[in-house]
Design a protein around this motif. Structure first.
Motif, short mmCIF file in Angstrom:
data_model
loop_
_atom_site.label_atom_id
_atom_site.label_comp_id
_atom_site.label_asym_id
_atom_site.label_seq_id
_atom_site.Cartn_x
_atom_site.Cartn_y
_atom_site.Cartn_z
N SER A 102 -9.72 -3.13 4.03
CA SER A 102 -10.06 -1.86 3.40
C SER A 102 -9.81 -0.67 4.30
O SER A 102 -9.60 -0.78 5.50
CB SER A 102 -11.51 -1.88 2.94
N GLU A 103 -9.86 0.47 3.69
CA GLU A 103 -9.65 1.74 4.40
C GLU A 103 -10.87 2.05 5.25
O GLU A 103 -11.93 1.45 5.08
CB GLU A 103 -9.45 2.83 3.36
N PHE A 130 -7.67 6.85 -5.26
CA PHE A 130 -7.56 6.03 -4.06
C PHE A 130 -6.90 6.87 -2.97
O PHE A 130 -5.99 7.65 -3.24
CB PHE A 130 -6.74 4.77 -4.34
N ALA A 152 -4.07 1.19 -1.12
CA ALA A 152 -5.39 0.90 -1.68
C ALA A 152 -5.30 0.82 -3.20
O ALA A 152 -5.88 -0.07 -3.83
CB ALA A 152 -6.40 1.96 -1.26
N TYR A 154 -5.92 -2.52 -5.60
CA TYR A 154 -6.83 -2.50 -6.75
C TYR A 154 -6.07 -2.93 -8.02
O TYR A 154 -6.57 -3.73 -8.82
CB TYR A 154 -7.42 -1.10 -6.92
#
Ligand SMILES: [Zn+2]
Length: 379
Positions: free
Chosen positions: A284-285, A346, A351, A355
Protein backbone atom coordinates in the motif's frame (compact mmCIF):
# COMPACT_ATOMS: atom_id res chain seq x y z
CA UNK A 1 -21.67 11.76 -39.09
CA UNK A 2 -17.97 11.88 -38.69
CA UNK A 3 -16.69 8.28 -38.71
CA UNK A 4 -14.53 8.69 -35.65
CA UNK A 5 -17.46 10.09 -33.68
CA UNK A 6 -19.69 7.20 -34.80
CA UNK A 7 -17.05 4.77 -33.64
CA UNK A 8 -16.67 6.50 -30.28
CA UNK A 9 -20.40 6.55 -29.72
CA UNK A 10 -20.66 2.87 -30.53
CA UNK A 11 -17.83 2.14 -28.10
CA UNK A 12 -19.50 4.12 -25.33
CA UNK A 13 -22.92 2.58 -25.92
CA UNK A 14 -21.30 -0.84 -25.79
CA UNK A 15 -20.41 -0.14 -22.18
CA UNK A 16 -23.95 0.91 -21.37
CA UNK A 17 -25.98 -1.37 -19.04
CA UNK A 18 -28.27 -2.28 -21.91
CA UNK A 19 -25.24 -4.00 -23.42
CA UNK A 20 -24.88 -6.32 -20.43
CA UNK A 21 -25.54 -9.90 -21.37
CA UNK A 22 -28.72 -11.56 -20.12
CA UNK A 23 -26.88 -13.92 -17.80
CA UNK A 24 -25.06 -11.05 -16.08
CA UNK A 25 -28.35 -9.20 -15.67
CA UNK A 26 -30.01 -12.16 -14.02
CA UNK A 27 -27.65 -12.03 -11.08
CA UNK A 28 -28.67 -8.98 -9.12
CA UNK A 29 -28.02 -7.86 -5.58
CA UNK A 30 -30.20 -9.22 -2.82
CA UNK A 31 -32.81 -6.51 -2.22
CA UNK A 32 -34.07 -6.11 1.33
CA UNK A 33 -36.96 -3.74 1.96
CA UNK A 34 -36.94 -2.32 5.48
CA UNK A 35 -40.21 -0.84 6.61
CA UNK A 36 -40.05 1.38 9.70
CA UNK A 37 -43.62 1.10 10.99
CA UNK A 38 -45.84 4.18 11.49
CA UNK A 39 -44.60 7.77 10.94
CA UNK A 40 -45.92 11.32 10.65
CA UNK A 41 -49.34 11.66 12.29
CA UNK A 42 -49.24 7.99 13.24
CA UNK A 43 -47.04 7.64 16.34
CA UNK A 44 -47.62 3.93 16.88
CA UNK A 45 -47.26 2.83 20.49
CA UNK A 46 -46.47 5.61 22.93
CA UNK A 47 -44.12 5.35 25.88
CA UNK A 48 -43.14 7.67 28.70
CA UNK A 49 -40.11 9.23 27.00
CA UNK A 50 -40.36 8.18 23.36
CA UNK A 51 -42.68 6.65 20.80
CA UNK A 52 -42.73 3.78 18.38
CA UNK A 53 -42.41 5.64 15.07
CA UNK A 54 -39.16 7.30 16.23
CA UNK A 55 -37.55 4.06 17.42
CA UNK A 56 -38.60 2.17 14.27
CA UNK A 57 -37.07 4.79 11.98
CA UNK A 58 -33.88 5.11 14.00
CA UNK A 59 -33.29 1.35 14.00
CA UNK A 60 -34.09 1.10 10.27
CA UNK A 61 -31.59 3.84 9.40
CA UNK A 62 -28.94 2.08 11.46
CA UNK A 63 -29.62 -1.19 9.63
CA UNK A 64 -29.24 0.58 6.29
CA UNK A 65 -25.90 2.01 7.40
CA UNK A 66 -24.66 -1.35 8.68
CA UNK A 67 -25.74 -3.13 5.50
CA UNK A 68 -23.86 -0.59 3.36
CA UNK A 69 -20.75 -2.42 4.51
CA UNK A 70 -21.77 -5.40 2.39
CA UNK A 71 -21.51 -5.93 -1.34
CA UNK A 72 -24.35 -7.83 -2.91
CA UNK A 73 -27.11 -6.39 -0.69
CA UNK A 74 -29.25 -3.44 -1.69
CA UNK A 75 -31.43 -1.71 0.91
CA UNK A 76 -34.74 -0.02 0.14
CA UNK A 77 -36.49 1.86 2.95
CA UNK A 78 -40.23 2.47 2.72
CA UNK A 79 -39.60 5.72 4.57
CA UNK A 80 -36.39 7.42 5.65
CA UNK A 81 -38.03 10.42 7.32
CA UNK A 82 -40.87 11.03 9.74
CA UNK A 83 -43.70 10.73 7.22
CA UNK A 84 -47.05 8.96 7.17
CA UNK A 85 -47.42 6.06 4.75
CA UNK A 86 -50.42 3.80 4.36
CA UNK A 87 -49.94 0.05 4.75
CA UNK A 88 -50.72 -0.36 1.05
CA UNK A 89 -48.10 2.25 0.08
CA UNK A 90 -45.49 0.36 2.06
CA UNK A 91 -46.31 -2.87 0.26
CA UNK A 92 -46.37 -1.03 -3.09
CA UNK A 93 -42.84 0.27 -2.49
CA UNK A 94 -41.64 -3.22 -1.58
CA UNK A 95 -43.27 -4.78 -4.63
CA UNK A 96 -41.96 -2.09 -6.99
CA UNK A 97 -38.45 -2.72 -5.66
CA UNK A 98 -38.95 -6.45 -6.33
CA UNK A 99 -37.57 -7.15 -2.91
CA UNK A 100 -36.17 -10.52 -1.90
CA UNK A 101 -37.17 -9.88 1.70
CA UNK A 102 -39.51 -7.49 3.51
CA UNK A 103 -38.82 -6.59 7.13
CA UNK A 104 -41.31 -4.40 8.95
CA UNK A 105 -39.88 -2.93 12.16
CA UNK A 106 -42.20 -2.25 15.10
CA UNK A 107 -42.32 -1.83 18.85
CA UNK A 108 -44.86 -3.68 20.95
CA UNK A 109 -47.22 -2.55 23.71
CA UNK A 110 -50.24 -3.83 25.58
CA UNK A 111 -53.50 -2.20 26.49
CA UNK A 112 -53.58 0.29 29.37
CA UNK A 113 -55.84 -2.01 31.34
CA UNK A 114 -53.46 -4.98 31.11
CA UNK A 115 -52.14 -6.05 34.48
CA UNK A 116 -48.74 -6.96 33.06
CA UNK A 117 -48.28 -3.63 31.31
CA UNK A 118 -45.18 -2.67 33.28
CA UNK A 119 -43.55 -6.08 33.26
CA UNK A 120 -44.33 -7.64 29.87
CA UNK A 121 -41.14 -7.84 27.84
CA UNK A 122 -39.29 -9.39 24.95
CA UNK A 123 -38.94 -9.53 21.20
CA UNK A 124 -41.07 -11.52 18.80
CA UNK A 125 -40.97 -11.90 15.04
CA UNK A 126 -44.20 -12.51 13.17
CA UNK A 127 -44.90 -14.12 9.85
CA UNK A 128 -48.19 -14.07 8.07
CA UNK A 129 -50.84 -16.46 9.24
CA UNK A 130 -53.90 -16.74 11.38
CA UNK A 131 -53.27 -15.85 15.01
CA UNK A 132 -53.42 -18.77 17.39
CA UNK A 133 -53.79 -16.73 20.54
CA UNK A 134 -55.63 -13.65 21.65
CA UNK A 135 -52.39 -11.86 22.42
CA UNK A 136 -51.20 -12.31 18.82
CA UNK A 137 -54.57 -11.12 17.55
CA UNK A 138 -54.27 -7.98 19.66
CA UNK A 139 -50.85 -7.21 18.12
CA UNK A 140 -52.20 -7.65 14.57
CA UNK A 141 -55.25 -5.54 15.37
CA UNK A 142 -53.12 -2.73 16.72
CA UNK A 143 -50.71 -2.76 13.79
CA UNK A 144 -53.50 -3.01 11.20
CA UNK A 145 -55.62 -0.30 12.81
CA UNK A 146 -53.35 2.40 11.37
CA UNK A 147 -55.40 1.98 8.20
CA UNK A 148 -58.21 3.77 10.02
CA UNK A 149 -56.12 6.93 9.77
CA UNK A 150 -56.62 6.86 6.02
CA UNK A 151 -59.71 8.73 4.81
CA UNK A 152 -60.91 6.04 2.42
CA UNK A 153 -59.62 2.93 4.11
CA UNK A 154 -62.57 0.62 3.62
CA UNK A 155 -62.33 1.04 -0.18
CA UNK A 156 -58.55 0.67 -0.24
CA UNK A 157 -58.64 -2.46 1.88
CA UNK A 158 -61.76 -3.91 0.26
CA UNK A 159 -63.94 -3.81 3.32
CA UNK A 160 -61.33 -5.25 5.66
CA UNK A 161 -62.11 -4.15 9.22
CA UNK A 162 -59.00 -4.35 11.40
CA UNK A 163 -61.11 -4.79 14.53
CA UNK A 164 -63.45 -7.53 13.36
CA UNK A 165 -62.51 -11.16 13.93
CA UNK A 166 -64.36 -12.23 10.77
CA UNK A 167 -62.16 -10.03 8.59
CA UNK A 168 -59.17 -12.11 9.58
CA UNK A 169 -60.48 -15.15 7.79
CA UNK A 170 -58.62 -13.89 4.69
CA UNK A 171 -55.37 -14.71 6.42
CA UNK A 172 -56.42 -18.28 6.79
CA UNK A 173 -57.67 -18.53 3.23
CA UNK A 174 -54.81 -16.73 1.51
CA UNK A 175 -52.13 -18.96 0.11
CA UNK A 176 -48.78 -18.03 1.41
CA UNK A 177 -46.19 -19.33 -0.98
CA UNK A 178 -43.38 -17.56 0.86
CA UNK A 179 -44.19 -18.98 4.26
CA UNK A 180 -41.25 -21.36 4.57
CA UNK A 181 -38.75 -18.65 3.67
CA UNK A 182 -40.53 -16.10 5.86
CA UNK A 183 -40.31 -18.44 8.84
CA UNK A 184 -36.71 -19.16 8.00
CA UNK A 185 -35.85 -15.46 8.23
CA UNK A 186 -38.07 -14.93 11.26
CA UNK A 187 -36.17 -17.61 13.14
CA UNK A 188 -32.84 -16.02 12.25
CA UNK A 189 -34.08 -12.58 13.32
CA UNK A 190 -35.59 -13.86 16.55
CA UNK A 191 -32.40 -15.75 17.36
CA UNK A 192 -30.27 -12.63 16.84
CA UNK A 193 -32.60 -10.39 18.84
CA UNK A 194 -32.18 -12.74 21.78
CA UNK A 195 -28.46 -13.44 21.34
CA UNK A 196 -27.10 -10.12 20.06
CA UNK A 197 -29.59 -7.64 21.51
CA UNK A 198 -30.28 -9.55 24.72
CA UNK A 199 -34.07 -9.42 24.38
CA UNK A 200 -36.32 -11.88 26.17
CA UNK A 201 -37.51 -14.58 23.78
CA UNK A 202 -41.22 -14.52 22.91
CA UNK A 203 -40.67 -16.65 19.86
CA UNK A 204 -41.60 -16.72 16.20
CA UNK A 205 -45.36 -16.23 15.88
CA UNK A 206 -48.04 -15.86 13.26
CA UNK A 207 -50.78 -13.28 12.88
CA UNK A 208 -52.68 -11.45 10.18
CA UNK A 209 -50.75 -8.33 9.30
CA UNK A 210 -52.06 -6.56 6.23
CA UNK A 211 -48.64 -5.21 5.27
CA UNK A 212 -47.22 -8.74 5.13
CA UNK A 213 -50.17 -10.02 3.12
CA UNK A 214 -49.75 -7.30 0.49
CA UNK A 215 -45.99 -7.75 0.05
CA UNK A 216 -45.25 -10.35 -2.60
CA UNK A 217 -42.04 -11.72 -1.10
CA UNK A 218 -40.83 -13.46 2.05
CA UNK A 219 -41.82 -11.10 4.82
CA UNK A 220 -41.69 -10.71 8.58
CA UNK A 221 -42.82 -8.15 11.10
CA UNK A 222 -40.50 -7.57 14.04
CA UNK A 223 -41.71 -6.40 17.44
CA UNK A 224 -38.47 -5.29 19.08
CA UNK A 225 -39.71 -5.09 22.67
CA UNK A 226 -42.45 -3.47 24.77
CA UNK A 227 -42.48 0.30 25.09
CA UNK A 228 -44.99 0.11 27.98
CA UNK A 229 -42.37 -1.60 30.16
CA UNK A 230 -40.13 1.19 31.54
CA UNK A 231 -36.99 -0.95 31.56
CA UNK A 232 -37.55 -2.07 27.99
CA UNK A 233 -38.39 1.47 26.94
CA UNK A 234 -35.10 2.68 28.36
CA UNK A 235 -33.29 0.12 26.19
CA UNK A 236 -35.38 0.97 23.11
CA UNK A 237 -34.64 4.66 23.63
CA UNK A 238 -30.89 4.34 24.23
CA UNK A 239 -28.34 4.61 21.43
CA UNK A 240 -26.69 1.44 22.67
CA UNK A 241 -29.99 -0.41 22.60
CA UNK A 242 -30.89 0.76 19.11
CA UNK A 243 -27.42 -0.10 17.89
CA UNK A 244 -27.71 -3.63 19.30
CA UNK A 245 -31.14 -4.23 17.82
CA UNK A 246 -29.99 -2.92 14.43
CA UNK A 247 -26.92 -5.16 14.60
CA UNK A 248 -29.11 -8.16 15.43
CA UNK A 249 -31.40 -7.57 12.45
CA UNK A 250 -28.48 -6.74 10.15
CA UNK A 251 -26.77 -10.02 11.00
CA UNK A 252 -30.00 -11.93 10.40
CA UNK A 253 -30.52 -10.22 7.01
CA UNK A 254 -26.92 -10.97 5.95
CA UNK A 255 -27.25 -14.58 7.04
CA UNK A 256 -30.51 -14.95 5.12
CA UNK A 257 -29.13 -13.17 2.03
CA UNK A 258 -26.04 -15.38 2.00
CA UNK A 259 -28.27 -18.42 1.84
CA UNK A 260 -30.50 -16.92 -0.85
CA UNK A 261 -30.05 -18.48 -4.29
CA UNK A 262 -30.15 -16.48 -7.49
CA UNK A 263 -28.66 -13.27 -6.16
CA UNK A 264 -25.10 -11.97 -6.08
CA UNK A 265 -22.84 -13.44 -3.42
CA UNK A 266 -22.71 -11.28 -0.31
CA UNK A 267 -19.32 -10.08 0.86
CA UNK A 268 -18.01 -7.64 3.39
CA UNK A 269 -17.26 -4.40 1.60
CA UNK A 270 -13.66 -3.57 2.37
CA UNK A 271 -13.98 -0.08 0.90
CA UNK A 272 -16.48 1.29 3.37
CA UNK A 273 -15.41 -0.66 6.41
CA UNK A 274 -13.03 1.67 8.21
CA UNK A 275 -11.69 -1.10 10.39
CA UNK A 276 -10.22 -3.04 7.50
CA UNK A 277 -7.33 -2.16 5.27
CA UNK A 278 -8.15 -1.41 1.66
CA UNK A 279 -5.01 -3.15 0.35
CA UNK A 280 -2.24 -5.40 1.50
CA UNK A 281 -0.19 -3.25 3.84
CA UNK A 282 3.05 -4.24 2.12
CA UNK A 283 1.89 -2.99 -1.20
CA UNK A 284 0.00 0.00 0.00
CA UNK A 285 0.81 3.66 -0.31
CA UNK A 286 2.22 5.69 2.59
CA UNK A 287 -0.22 6.34 5.40
CA UNK A 288 -1.18 9.79 4.29
CA UNK A 289 -2.19 8.55 0.86
CA UNK A 290 -5.90 8.75 0.12
CA UNK A 291 -7.71 5.57 1.03
CA UNK A 292 -10.65 4.74 -1.24
CA UNK A 293 -13.20 6.12 1.22
CA UNK A 294 -11.58 9.55 1.28
CA UNK A 295 -13.10 10.35 -2.02
CA UNK A 296 -13.15 14.11 -1.96
CA UNK A 297 -9.94 14.63 -0.06
CA UNK A 298 -7.95 15.56 -3.17
CA UNK A 299 -6.38 18.98 -2.78
CA UNK A 300 -6.70 21.62 -5.45
CA UNK A 301 -4.53 20.99 -8.47
CA UNK A 302 -3.56 17.49 -7.31
CA UNK A 303 -3.96 14.64 -9.78
CA UNK A 304 -5.78 11.53 -8.59
CA UNK A 305 -6.97 8.38 -10.32
CA UNK A 306 -10.39 6.79 -10.55
CA UNK A 307 -11.73 3.46 -11.75
CA UNK A 308 -14.34 3.89 -14.47
CA UNK A 309 -16.82 1.05 -14.91
CA UNK A 310 -19.37 2.24 -17.43
CA UNK A 311 -20.93 5.04 -19.40
CA UNK A 312 -24.60 5.46 -20.03
CA UNK A 313 -27.05 7.97 -21.43
CA UNK A 314 -29.14 7.74 -18.28
CA UNK A 315 -28.57 8.98 -14.77
CA UNK A 316 -28.53 5.97 -12.42
CA UNK A 317 -29.13 6.14 -8.68
CA UNK A 318 -26.17 5.37 -6.39
CA UNK A 319 -27.59 2.02 -5.40
CA UNK A 320 -28.73 0.98 -8.87
CA UNK A 321 -28.42 -2.76 -9.49
CA UNK A 322 -26.44 -1.85 -12.63
CA UNK A 323 -23.46 -1.20 -10.33
CA UNK A 324 -23.61 -4.84 -9.21
CA UNK A 325 -23.27 -3.99 -5.57
CA UNK A 326 -20.12 -1.86 -5.90
CA UNK A 327 -20.13 1.05 -3.49
CA UNK A 328 -18.77 4.57 -3.52
CA UNK A 329 -20.05 5.34 -7.01
CA UNK A 330 -19.33 8.74 -8.55
CA UNK A 331 -20.43 10.07 -11.88
CA UNK A 332 -19.40 12.81 -14.26
CA UNK A 333 -20.86 14.01 -17.53
CA UNK A 334 -18.94 14.00 -20.74
CA UNK A 335 -20.07 14.13 -24.35
CA UNK A 336 -23.72 13.69 -23.43
CA UNK A 337 -23.07 10.60 -21.31
CA UNK A 338 -23.02 9.88 -17.63
CA UNK A 339 -19.82 8.07 -16.78
CA UNK A 340 -19.51 6.11 -13.58
CA UNK A 341 -16.50 5.46 -11.36
CA UNK A 342 -16.20 3.41 -8.17
CA UNK A 343 -13.99 3.42 -5.09
CA UNK A 344 -13.31 7.17 -5.00
CA UNK A 345 -9.94 8.84 -5.59
CA UNK A 346 -6.62 7.02 -5.57
CA UNK A 347 -3.30 8.80 -5.13
CA UNK A 348 -1.47 6.82 -7.81
CA UNK A 349 -2.38 4.97 -10.96
CA UNK A 350 -0.94 1.83 -9.37
CA UNK A 351 -3.25 2.05 -6.36
CA UNK A 352 -6.27 2.51 -8.63
CA UNK A 353 -5.11 -0.42 -10.77
CA UNK A 354 -4.73 -2.67 -7.73
CA UNK A 355 -8.22 -1.76 -6.56
CA UNK A 356 -9.62 -2.38 -10.06
CA UNK A 357 -7.97 -5.81 -10.17
CA UNK A 358 -8.97 -6.85 -6.70
CA UNK A 359 -12.52 -5.52 -6.43
CA UNK A 360 -13.89 -4.34 -9.76
CA UNK A 361 -12.85 -6.35 -12.82
CA UNK A 362 -14.52 -9.49 -11.50
CA UNK A 363 -17.78 -7.65 -12.14
CA UNK A 364 -16.71 -5.15 -14.81
CA UNK A 365 -13.93 -6.76 -16.86
CA UNK A 366 -13.51 -3.62 -19.00
CA UNK A 367 -13.05 -1.21 -16.08
CA UNK A 368 -10.22 1.21 -16.72
CA UNK A 369 -8.33 3.99 -14.95
CA UNK A 370 -8.87 7.68 -15.59
CA UNK A 371 -6.90 10.72 -14.44
CA UNK A 372 -8.77 13.25 -12.35
CA UNK A 373 -8.03 16.84 -11.31
CA UNK A 374 -10.15 19.59 -9.76
CA UNK A 375 -13.42 17.78 -10.23
CA UNK A 376 -12.91 16.69 -13.82
CA UNK A 377 -11.35 14.07 -15.99
CA UNK A 378 -8.07 14.99 -17.67
CA UNK A 379 -6.36 13.00 -20.37
ZN1 LIG B 1 -46.30 -0.82 15.18
Amino acid sequence: MNRLLTFLLAAVVALCPSGISASERDVRPFVVVIDPGHGGKDYGAIGKVTNEKTINLDVALRIRKMLSEYNGIEVVLTRSTDTFLSLQQRADIANAAQGNLFVSVHVNSVDRRSKNRLTVKGASVYTLGLHRSNANFEVAKRENSVMELEPDFSTTYQGFDPNSTESYIIFELSQNKHLTQSINFAQMAQGELVKTAGRADRGVLQAGFWVLLASAMPAALVELDFICNPTSEQFLHSVKGKEKMARALTDAIVKYAEAHPGTMPVSKNMVVDEASEPFDMEESEPEDAAAPEQKSAATKGAVTYRVQIMACDRRLSDNSPEFKGLKNVDSYRQGGFYKYTVGGDFPTEDAAERYACKSVRGKFPKAFIIKWRDGQRID
